[in-house]
Design an enzyme around this catalytic site. Structure first.
Site, PDB file in Angstrom:
ATOM      1  N   LYS A 121      33.854  29.351 -12.494  1.00 40.36           N
ATOM      2  CA  LYS A 121      33.981  29.544 -13.855  1.00 40.36           C
ATOM      3  C   LYS A 121      32.844  29.931 -14.580  1.00 40.36           C
ATOM      4  O   LYS A 121      32.666  30.529 -15.740  1.00 40.36           O
ATOM      5  CB  LYS A 121      34.614  28.407 -14.498  1.00 40.36           C
ATOM      6  CG  LYS A 121      36.127  28.065 -14.152  1.00 40.36           C
ATOM      7  CD  LYS A 121      36.940  27.077 -14.934  1.00 40.36           C
ATOM      8  CE  LYS A 121      38.325  27.111 -14.534  1.00 40.36           C
ATOM      9  NZ  LYS A 121      39.105  26.043 -15.358  1.00 40.36           N
ATOM     10  N   LYS A 205      43.978  32.737  -6.551  1.00 35.12           N
ATOM     11  CA  LYS A 205      45.326  31.851  -7.095  1.00 35.12           C
ATOM     12  C   LYS A 205      45.713  32.183  -8.449  1.00 35.12           C
ATOM     13  O   LYS A 205      45.038  32.771  -9.410  1.00 35.12           O
ATOM     14  CB  LYS A 205      44.791  30.455  -7.181  1.00 35.12           C
ATOM     15  CG  LYS A 205      43.698  30.206  -8.358  1.00 35.12           C
ATOM     16  CD  LYS A 205      43.777  28.546  -8.584  1.00 35.12           C
ATOM     17  CE  LYS A 205      43.132  28.277  -9.836  1.00 35.12           C
ATOM     18  NZ  LYS A 205      43.243  26.994 -10.283  1.00 35.12           N
ATOM     19  N   LYS A 208      45.866  30.380 -15.297  1.00 31.56           N
ATOM     20  CA  LYS A 208      46.319  30.625 -16.777  1.00 31.56           C
ATOM     21  C   LYS A 208      45.210  31.624 -17.420  1.00 31.56           C
ATOM     22  O   LYS A 208      45.485  32.422 -18.369  1.00 31.56           O
ATOM     23  CB  LYS A 208      46.029  29.302 -17.655  1.00 31.56           C
ATOM     24  CG  LYS A 208      46.906  28.280 -17.200  1.00 31.56           C
ATOM     25  CD  LYS A 208      46.533  26.926 -18.104  1.00 31.56           C
ATOM     26  CE  LYS A 208      47.146  25.665 -17.446  1.00 31.56           C
ATOM     27  NZ  LYS A 208      45.929  24.925 -17.246  1.00 31.56           N
TER      28      LYS A 208
HETATM   29  N1  AQP Z   1      47.864  28.827  -8.290  1.00 29.51           N
HETATM   30  C1  AQP Z   1      48.024  27.372  -8.377  1.00 29.51           C
HETATM   31  N2  AQP Z   1      48.917  26.966  -7.386  1.00 29.51           N
HETATM   32  C2  AQP Z   1      48.881  25.593  -7.067  1.00 29.51           C
HETATM   33  N3  AQP Z   1      48.808  24.638  -8.014  1.00 29.51           N
HETATM   34  C3  AQP Z   1      48.172  25.064  -9.029  1.00 29.51           C
HETATM   35  N4  AQP Z   1      47.383  24.363 -10.048  1.00 29.51           N
HETATM   36  C4  AQP Z   1      46.858  25.198 -10.977  1.00 29.51           C
HETATM   37  N5  AQP Z   1      47.152  26.430 -10.371  1.00 29.51           N
HETATM   38  C5  AQP Z   1      47.653  26.264  -9.256  1.00 29.51           C
HETATM   39  C6  AQP Z   1      47.530  22.935 -10.235  1.00 29.51           C
HETATM   40  O1  AQP Z   1      47.972  22.852 -11.353  1.00 29.51           O
HETATM   41  C7  AQP Z   1      47.551  21.634 -11.783  1.00 29.51           C
HETATM   42  C8  AQP Z   1      46.952  21.742 -13.315  1.00 29.51           C
HETATM   43  O2  AQP Z   1      45.847  22.639 -13.398  1.00 29.51           O
HETATM   44  P1  AQP Z   1      45.154  22.717 -14.820  1.00 29.51           P
HETATM   45  O3  AQP Z   1      45.658  23.243 -15.846  1.00 29.51           O
HETATM   46  O4  AQP Z   1      44.390  21.546 -15.090  1.00 29.51           O
HETATM   47  O5  AQP Z   1      43.987  23.431 -14.397  1.00 29.51           O
HETATM   48  P2  AQP Z   1      43.591  24.611 -13.286  1.00 29.51           P
HETATM   49  O6  AQP Z   1      43.691  24.166 -11.835  1.00 29.51           O
HETATM   50  O7  AQP Z   1      42.415  24.989 -13.725  1.00 29.51           O
HETATM   51  O8  AQP Z   1      44.793  25.520 -13.739  1.00 29.51           O
HETATM   52  P3  AQP Z   1      44.706  27.210 -13.671  1.00 29.51           P
HETATM   53  O9  AQP Z   1      46.074  27.701 -14.109  1.00 29.51           O
HETATM   54  O10 AQP Z   1      43.871  27.973 -12.630  1.00 29.51           O
HETATM   55  O11 AQP Z   1      43.844  27.196 -15.270  1.00 29.51           O
HETATM   56  P4  AQP Z   1      42.397  28.084 -15.569  1.00 29.51           P
HETATM   57  O12 AQP Z   1      42.873  29.462 -15.393  1.00 29.51           O
HETATM   58  O13 AQP Z   1      42.142  27.480 -16.851  1.00 29.51           O
HETATM   59  O14 AQP Z   1      41.528  27.503 -14.504  1.00 29.51           O
HETATM   60  C9  AQP Z   1      46.419  20.956 -11.011  1.00 29.51           C
HETATM   61  O15 AQP Z   1      46.977  20.010 -10.150  1.00 29.51           O
HETATM   62  C10 AQP Z   1      46.235  22.128 -10.374  1.00 29.51           C
HETATM   63  O16 AQP Z   1      45.853  22.016  -8.873  1.00 29.51           O
END
Ligand code: AQP
Length: 344
Positions: A121, A205, A208
């Site tokens: 990040k 992966k 968002k």
């Molecule tokens: N691609 C994924 N596959 C499986 N699990 C996932 N999680 C996120 N992406 C995947 C799980 O969703 C939960 C919430 O995640 P979060 O919103 O707290 O943050 P994150 O993991 O950073 O999600 P994003 O979508 O990847 O957000 P950004 O783009 O902002 O970094 C967690 O349990 C995570 O494991």
């Protein structure tokens, strides 16, 4: 030093989701669906919208409350029941940040420097990103341990942070000579949906923050949009659907679509291939789209209803905050005593 004693308190789940944008299928299969399954299995669960994590990256203060509500709506629409599980917002329980400060003084710099999510990040810009982003995994450890949670359902991307939480718990117990005070929380990571990949690149992966809307299926997408995104999902030029799991090797985009189908239908990869192996994508993709729409549309509908009635969400979150505070306060009170803070 006293001998190592394991934690022997009650078992409890904790997990959090950041209000940083639209929830997607990865968040659903990797996290939300698991929360609901665990609730059904009778686990004592604490589920948090982690707004304090959301401010570690650039964000809009004006939009944050509604984004927070949207995550709470998604939790409830997926089936988390505020009368059964604790659903609340991180910033409404002060003990999280208080414990994070104590943990900051237990955690070693070197542990945080190894965190790959910060490197991803922060990118080449690590001089300019916030200290909060660097420190985020410590707050995450506090989120879990302020409830003495023993199990954490998350996607595979959170494995390293969870390991850090275990190290922090062990170090605290050792440094203050309070064996078994904090549990070393275990991940509930395995299983279908642990790592859902981008629809545009099977090696990245689903996320968002990916600028490409077509890389993910959002929980608020309508049926048409879901079908279009699946139709456009990248596959490859290696021919039809593989017949065996071995044949998926080196075909990450196809393996991802098979995994998504299986996670939603409750089938293994083998079972999905037994049905679709050797068939064309023109057959598989519409079937996947239909399954995704059937699966997600009741959630989307309920989410929209809840978003139209913010008072219902806010009341549930207020109740959740009171319940969360009631669990966290006695624990942070014990921490204050253990670390030698002034007693008032
Ligand atoms: N691609 C994924 N596959 C499986 N699990 C996932 N999680 C996120 N992406 C995947 C799980 O969703 C939960 C919430 O995640 P979060 O919103 O707290 O943050 P994150 O993991 O950073 O999600 P994003 O979508 O990847 O957000 P950004 O783009 O902002 O970094 C967690 O349990 C995570 O494991």
């Amino acid at each position: 030093m006293t001998e190592q004693t394991a934690y022997s308190g009650p078992q409890r789940i904790f997990s959090g989701i950041q209000p940083t944008g639209n929830l997607h299928l990865g968040n659903y299969l990797g996290a939300l669906k698991k929360f609901v399954d665990l609730q059904t299995d009778g686990w004592d669960g604490v589920y948090c919208v982690v707004d304090q994590h959301a401010i570690t990256m650039p964000y809009s203060p004006a939009e944050l409350p509604d984004q927070t509500r949207q995550i709470a709506a998604a939790m409830m629409a997926c089936g988390l029941d505020p009368d059964v599980s604790i659903i609340f917002v991180q910033s409404s329980v002060r003990a999280h940040t208080e414990l994070a400060w104590v943990f900051n003084c237990v955690t070693r710099m070197g542990w945080l420097e190894k965190m790959t999510q910060f490197k991803d990040k922060g990118g080449d810009n690590s001089e300019r990103v916030s200290v909060g982003l660097f420190d985020y995994p410590v707050l995450q450890a506090a989120d879990i341990l302020v409830y003495k949670a023993t199990h954490v359902p998350v996607g595979e991307d959170q494995k390293q942070h969870l390991e850090l939480s275990r190290n922090i718990a062990a170090r605290f117990n050792q440094q203050f000579d309070v064996p078994g005070f904090f549990p070393e929380p275990e991940g509930l990571i395995e299983g279908p949906g642990a790592r859902i990949m981008s629809l545009k690149d099977g090696t990245k992966k689903m996320s968002k923050s990916d600028p490409a809307e077509t890389s993910r299926i959002n929980l608020i997408d309508d049926a048409d949009t879901i079908a279009k995104k699946i139709k456009k999902a990248k596959t490859d030029t290696l021919g039809d659907m593989p017949v065996t799991v071995e044949e998926m090797e080196g075909r990450p985009e196809v393996a991802n679509l098979v995994g998504i189908y299986g996670a939603m239908a409750g089938l293994s990869d083998e079972q999905v291939l037994a049905e679709y192996g050797g068939k064309g994508f023109g057959t598989f993709k519409p079937a996947l789209a239909e399954l995704a729409v059937d699966h997600l549309s009741p959630i989307t509908t309920r989410m929209r209803e809840l978003m139209n009635d913010p008072a219902e969400i806010d009341a549930a979150l207020a109740k959740g905050a009171a319940k969360a505070n009631a669990v966290a306060e006695p624990i942070i009170e014990e921490v204050r005593r253990v670390v030698g803070f002034w007693q008032v």
